[in-house]
Design a protein around this motif. Sequence first.
Motif, PDB file in Angstrom:
ATOM      1  N   GLN A  41      23.189 -13.346  59.205  1.00 10.07           N
ATOM      2  CA  GLN A  41      23.611 -12.003  59.587  1.00 10.07           C
ATOM      3  C   GLN A  41      23.916 -11.201  58.323  1.00 10.07           C
ATOM      4  O   GLN A  41      24.320 -11.756  57.302  1.00 10.07           O
ATOM      5  CB  GLN A  41      24.853 -12.046  60.480  1.00 10.07           C
ATOM      6  CG  GLN A  41      26.109 -12.545  59.758  1.00 10.07           C
ATOM      7  CD  GLN A  41      27.290 -12.764  60.665  1.00 10.07           C
ATOM      8  OE1 GLN A  41      27.177 -13.450  61.681  1.00 10.07           O
ATOM      9  NE2 GLN A  41      28.445 -12.219  60.300  1.00 10.07           N
ATOM     10  N   TYR A  69      26.030  -7.929  56.529  1.00  5.89           N
ATOM     11  CA  TYR A  69      27.340  -7.276  56.651  1.00  5.89           C
ATOM     12  C   TYR A  69      27.208  -5.775  56.471  1.00  5.89           C
ATOM     13  O   TYR A  69      26.438  -5.300  55.625  1.00  5.89           O
ATOM     14  CB  TYR A  69      28.281  -7.841  55.586  1.00  5.89           C
ATOM     15  CG  TYR A  69      29.627  -7.161  55.483  1.00  5.89           C
ATOM     16  CD1 TYR A  69      30.700  -7.589  56.247  1.00  5.89           C
ATOM     17  CD2 TYR A  69      29.817  -6.085  54.607  1.00  5.89           C
ATOM     18  CE1 TYR A  69      31.936  -6.974  56.156  1.00  5.89           C
ATOM     19  CE2 TYR A  69      31.053  -5.466  54.501  1.00  5.89           C
ATOM     20  CZ  TYR A  69      32.109  -5.916  55.284  1.00  5.89           C
ATOM     21  OH  TYR A  69      33.332  -5.300  55.180  1.00  5.89           O
ATOM     22  N   TYR A  92      26.272  -7.613  61.336  1.00  4.28           N
ATOM     23  CA  TYR A  92      27.695  -7.538  61.646  1.00  4.28           C
ATOM     24  C   TYR A  92      28.169  -6.143  61.269  1.00  4.28           C
ATOM     25  O   TYR A  92      27.986  -5.698  60.129  1.00  4.28           O
ATOM     26  CB  TYR A  92      28.459  -8.598  60.841  1.00  4.28           C
ATOM     27  CG  TYR A  92      29.953  -8.391  60.775  1.00  4.28           C
ATOM     28  CD1 TYR A  92      30.782  -8.845  61.785  1.00  4.28           C
ATOM     29  CD2 TYR A  92      30.529  -7.749  59.684  1.00  4.28           C
ATOM     30  CE1 TYR A  92      32.148  -8.660  61.721  1.00  4.28           C
ATOM     31  CE2 TYR A  92      31.895  -7.560  59.606  1.00  4.28           C
ATOM     32  CZ  TYR A  92      32.703  -8.014  60.618  1.00  4.28           C
ATOM     33  OH  TYR A  92      34.051  -7.819  60.549  1.00  4.28           O
ATOM     34  N   ARG A  93      28.757  -5.426  62.222  1.00  2.00           N
ATOM     35  CA  ARG A  93      29.209  -4.048  61.984  1.00  2.00           C
ATOM     36  C   ARG A  93      30.724  -3.991  62.143  1.00  2.00           C
ATOM     37  O   ARG A  93      31.273  -4.237  63.224  1.00  2.00           O
ATOM     38  CB  ARG A  93      28.527  -3.102  62.960  1.00  2.00           C
ATOM     39  CG  ARG A  93      28.752  -1.614  62.682  1.00  2.00           C
ATOM     40  CD  ARG A  93      28.179  -1.169  61.363  1.00  2.00           C
ATOM     41  NE  ARG A  93      28.069   0.294  61.268  1.00  2.00           N
ATOM     42  CZ  ARG A  93      28.038   0.948  60.112  1.00  2.00           C
ATOM     43  NH1 ARG A  93      28.116   0.300  58.971  1.00  2.00           N
ATOM     44  NH2 ARG A  93      27.917   2.272  60.105  1.00  2.00           N
ATOM     45  N   TYR A  94      31.390  -3.638  61.051  1.00  2.00           N
ATOM     46  CA  TYR A  94      32.843  -3.617  60.946  1.00  2.00           C
ATOM     47  C   TYR A  94      33.291  -2.160  61.052  1.00  2.00           C
ATOM     48  O   TYR A  94      33.040  -1.362  60.153  1.00  2.00           O
ATOM     49  CB  TYR A  94      33.204  -4.222  59.588  1.00  2.00           C
ATOM     50  CG  TYR A  94      34.645  -4.505  59.291  1.00  2.00           C
ATOM     51  CD1 TYR A  94      35.618  -4.505  60.267  1.00  2.00           C
ATOM     52  CD2 TYR A  94      35.026  -4.798  57.978  1.00  2.00           C
ATOM     53  CE1 TYR A  94      36.931  -4.786  59.957  1.00  2.00           C
ATOM     54  CE2 TYR A  94      36.333  -5.077  57.659  1.00  2.00           C
ATOM     55  CZ  TYR A  94      37.290  -5.069  58.651  1.00  2.00           C
ATOM     56  OH  TYR A  94      38.589  -5.342  58.332  1.00  2.00           O
ATOM     57  N   ILE A 104      26.903  -7.695  65.947  1.00  2.00           N
ATOM     58  CA  ILE A 104      28.243  -8.251  66.154  1.00  2.00           C
ATOM     59  C   ILE A 104      29.233  -7.146  65.815  1.00  2.00           C
ATOM     60  O   ILE A 104      29.186  -6.581  64.724  1.00  2.00           O
ATOM     61  CB  ILE A 104      28.489  -9.476  65.258  1.00  2.00           C
ATOM     62  CG1 ILE A 104      27.485 -10.585  65.580  1.00  2.00           C
ATOM     63  CG2 ILE A 104      29.920  -9.979  65.407  1.00  2.00           C
ATOM     64  CD1 ILE A 104      27.504 -11.730  64.587  1.00  2.00           C
ATOM     65  N   ARG A 120      33.145  -5.585  65.395  1.00  2.00           N
ATOM     66  CA  ARG A 120      34.582  -5.815  65.258  1.00  2.00           C
ATOM     67  C   ARG A 120      35.278  -4.509  64.872  1.00  2.00           C
ATOM     68  O   ARG A 120      34.777  -3.765  64.034  1.00  2.00           O
ATOM     69  CB  ARG A 120      34.913  -6.869  64.196  1.00  2.00           C
ATOM     70  CG  ARG A 120      36.392  -7.299  64.238  1.00  2.00           C
ATOM     71  CD  ARG A 120      36.851  -8.032  62.989  1.00  2.00           C
ATOM     72  NE  ARG A 120      36.029  -9.182  62.661  1.00  2.00           N
ATOM     73  CZ  ARG A 120      36.275  -9.976  61.600  1.00  2.00           C
ATOM     74  NH1 ARG A 120      37.282  -9.714  60.785  1.00  2.00           N
ATOM     75  NH2 ARG A 120      35.462 -10.977  61.347  1.00  2.00           N
ATOM     76  N   GLN A 131      34.063  -9.089  68.658  1.00  2.00           N
ATOM     77  CA  GLN A 131      35.095  -9.945  68.077  1.00  2.00           C
ATOM     78  C   GLN A 131      36.478  -9.358  68.345  1.00  2.00           C
ATOM     79  O   GLN A 131      36.673  -8.143  68.335  1.00  2.00           O
ATOM     80  CB  GLN A 131      34.854 -10.122  66.583  1.00  2.00           C
ATOM     81  CG  GLN A 131      33.560 -10.861  66.289  1.00  2.00           C
ATOM     82  CD  GLN A 131      33.364 -11.197  64.835  1.00  2.00           C
ATOM     83  OE1 GLN A 131      34.016 -10.641  63.955  1.00  2.00           O
ATOM     84  NE2 GLN A 131      32.433 -12.108  64.559  1.00  2.00           N
ATOM     85  N   TYR A 147      34.723 -16.988  65.917  1.00  2.00           N
ATOM     86  CA  TYR A 147      34.151 -16.680  64.614  1.00  2.00           C
ATOM     87  C   TYR A 147      35.066 -17.281  63.557  1.00  2.00           C
ATOM     88  O   TYR A 147      36.285 -17.293  63.717  1.00  2.00           O
ATOM     89  CB  TYR A 147      33.954 -15.174  64.411  1.00  2.00           C
ATOM     90  CG  TYR A 147      35.199 -14.328  64.318  1.00  2.00           C
ATOM     91  CD1 TYR A 147      35.769 -14.018  63.082  1.00  2.00           C
ATOM     92  CD2 TYR A 147      35.796 -13.794  65.452  1.00  2.00           C
ATOM     93  CE1 TYR A 147      36.904 -13.214  62.989  1.00  2.00           C
ATOM     94  CE2 TYR A 147      36.920 -12.997  65.366  1.00  2.00           C
ATOM     95  CZ  TYR A 147      37.473 -12.706  64.135  1.00  2.00           C
ATOM     96  OH  TYR A 147      38.598 -11.908  64.045  1.00  2.00           O
ATOM     97  N   ASP A 177      35.837 -17.047  59.619  1.00  2.00           N
ATOM     98  CA  ASP A 177      35.608 -16.317  58.373  1.00  2.00           C
ATOM     99  C   ASP A 177      36.134 -17.053  57.150  1.00  2.00           C
ATOM    100  O   ASP A 177      36.344 -16.449  56.085  1.00  2.00           O
ATOM    101  CB  ASP A 177      36.246 -14.921  58.454  1.00  2.00           C
ATOM    102  CG  ASP A 177      35.369 -13.946  59.227  1.00  2.00           C
ATOM    103  OD1 ASP A 177      34.265 -14.348  59.635  1.00  2.00           O
ATOM    104  OD2 ASP A 177      35.787 -12.791  59.428  1.00  2.00           O
ATOM    105  N   THR A 218      29.961 -17.915  64.904  1.00  2.00           N
ATOM    106  CA  THR A 218      29.508 -17.075  63.804  1.00  2.00           C
ATOM    107  C   THR A 218      30.605 -16.974  62.756  1.00  2.00           C
ATOM    108  O   THR A 218      31.735 -17.425  62.965  1.00  2.00           O
ATOM    109  CB  THR A 218      29.158 -15.651  64.293  1.00  2.00           C
ATOM    110  OG1 THR A 218      30.367 -14.971  64.658  1.00  2.00           O
ATOM    111  CG2 THR A 218      28.235 -15.681  65.504  1.00  2.00           C
ATOM    112  N   ASN A 228      27.084 -15.191  57.680  1.00  4.85           N
ATOM    113  CA  ASN A 228      27.002 -14.023  56.808  1.00  4.85           C
ATOM    114  C   ASN A 228      26.331 -14.376  55.480  1.00  4.85           C
ATOM    115  O   ASN A 228      26.836 -15.202  54.721  1.00  4.85           O
ATOM    116  CB  ASN A 228      28.406 -13.459  56.564  1.00  4.85           C
ATOM    117  CG  ASN A 228      28.395 -12.191  55.730  1.00  4.85           C
ATOM    118  OD1 ASN A 228      27.341 -11.614  55.445  1.00  4.85           O
ATOM    119  ND2 ASN A 228      29.570 -11.741  55.337  1.00  4.85           N
TER     120      ASN A 228
END
Length: 544
Positions: free
Chosen positions: A39, A41, A76-78, A112, A114, A155, A238, A240, A279, A312
């Motif tokens: 994935q 980031y 992954y979208r923060y 994804i 969060r 998430q 998940y 991290d 993940t 990631n």
Amino acid sequence: MKKTFLFLFLIISQVAVMGQTVNYTASTSVIANPERGLQKYSISGTNYATTVGANNLPVATLNSWKNSTDKVTVVYRYYLLDAFMNSNINSTFLNNMQTDFNNIRSAGFKVIVRFAYSNSEGTVAQQPTKAQILTHISQLSSLLTNNKDVIFSLQAGFIGTWGEWYYTNSNEFGTDGAISAIQWGNRKEIIDAMLAMTPIEIPIQVRYVGIKQTMYGTTQLTPATAYQQNANARIGFYNDAFLNNYGDMGTFSADECTNPVGTPDYNYLSNETNYLPMTGETNGLNTCDNGYRTKGDNAIYEMGLTNWTTLNRDYHPDFWNQINASQYDKILKNLGYRFVLNSSTVQSNGSNFNLTLNITNVGNARPFKQRDVYLIMKNTATNSVTTRLLNTDIRTWENSISITQNFNPGITGVFQLYLWMPDKESLLSSNSDYSIQFANNGTWESATGYNNLLQTVNLNTLGMQDFSFKNNLSIYPNPASDFIKIQLNSSEKEEIQIYDSVGQLVKIATISNNDKIDVSKFTSGIYFIRLKNNPSLSLKFVKL
């Protein structure tokens, strides 16, 4: 001479002779399959809440990731909500999110998601009040529902620095691992709201084993209790801090240098991720036992133990820099599922046939989202397509899979056989980027998303099933972009009705044999054609 003989053998073994067994050659390539793999980031910027179009994910960037050697299909979208500590989320932020989802869909990705209010430790509260967070979740509900087709998972952020539920500086939620029963109750309200306000197709992921166990108990999922609509069946994980000290920095209950493998927490997570996504990312090198846990071979081993789906690629560089080329290749290929078609056998009996498939999943995990598996029968003379559903659940495909099924399609002709595993969502089902490709040489059709079985079947007599309908109507080309031609084995005119995938009537027409129907203005997707005088039966076509 030996090389020539081997070459001829490989060709002969894949010639489609009716009624034969075909053996397939496994591919060594990295494949851009949906909902698995490395994935990438991304994070929303400081002006995401104030400027339309700011910091959106460009389609060109997403395409560059997918077309790279890593074949990335998950981002992954923060989403940083720091501008809304004391207010509701504004329309600019929500509109920018919708643009992100549109771009993600255009590029053939899943995301994804969060939400967090802080991405660096501090002495002030790291999130708003519980009431404000619940309001934000309510605001986001329709956006998540409308884009559920491209959302990989949601998430459980919102609480703590990075949304990881640890550093909160909050009396409502507890902080730094000191959490009272009342504070656990407040935390559970956040998860319950996320579960209630997001579609059941979207899994919720939490950061630590203890979060799920404390809130929802320690009963482990089984094949009978998985994939239900309750909290236990919807909450995955998940990690991290994969492979680091202190039980992956709190993922498991462990001291600094205790290897968590084999502990109750580890075994619990290993079981739950048979059915739910796993993940996350690494966050440095393990300092214990000469860094044994973060070395490449052990990393690959533990990814298999805990069923890793995505990892990631952008963090942590210390981990990725010590992985050699062979280990990197294994990680690329083994994350999530990787289906290898070993053989297929067709045995025809005139009007019907048996199909046997032998498949191996050599990846770390099984698919965690439901999707149908179809047998595609393409008439070799007219290219008209008949679709039949296989009686299997792809979420159970682990290790060796054997499927045998009888088909009595009620049609005659010679048919090329394919397997099609499209996305379950109607907006994505006709997009081959979202169809699953077998890890085999010479079987994938990128335009349709079909896997060619290199088999034909000759049906020379009609069974009773669907006789009157199938014998009177066929469609080609299928899939189609501009028009479809309707072929009737009758000189009389027929009224047809065309429905979209959600059952809405989109067109009525009276046709004669070989009439064309303009479908150029139809939205891409799956459609069904019915005869007015026989509405209980239908034929499917795909609009590209």
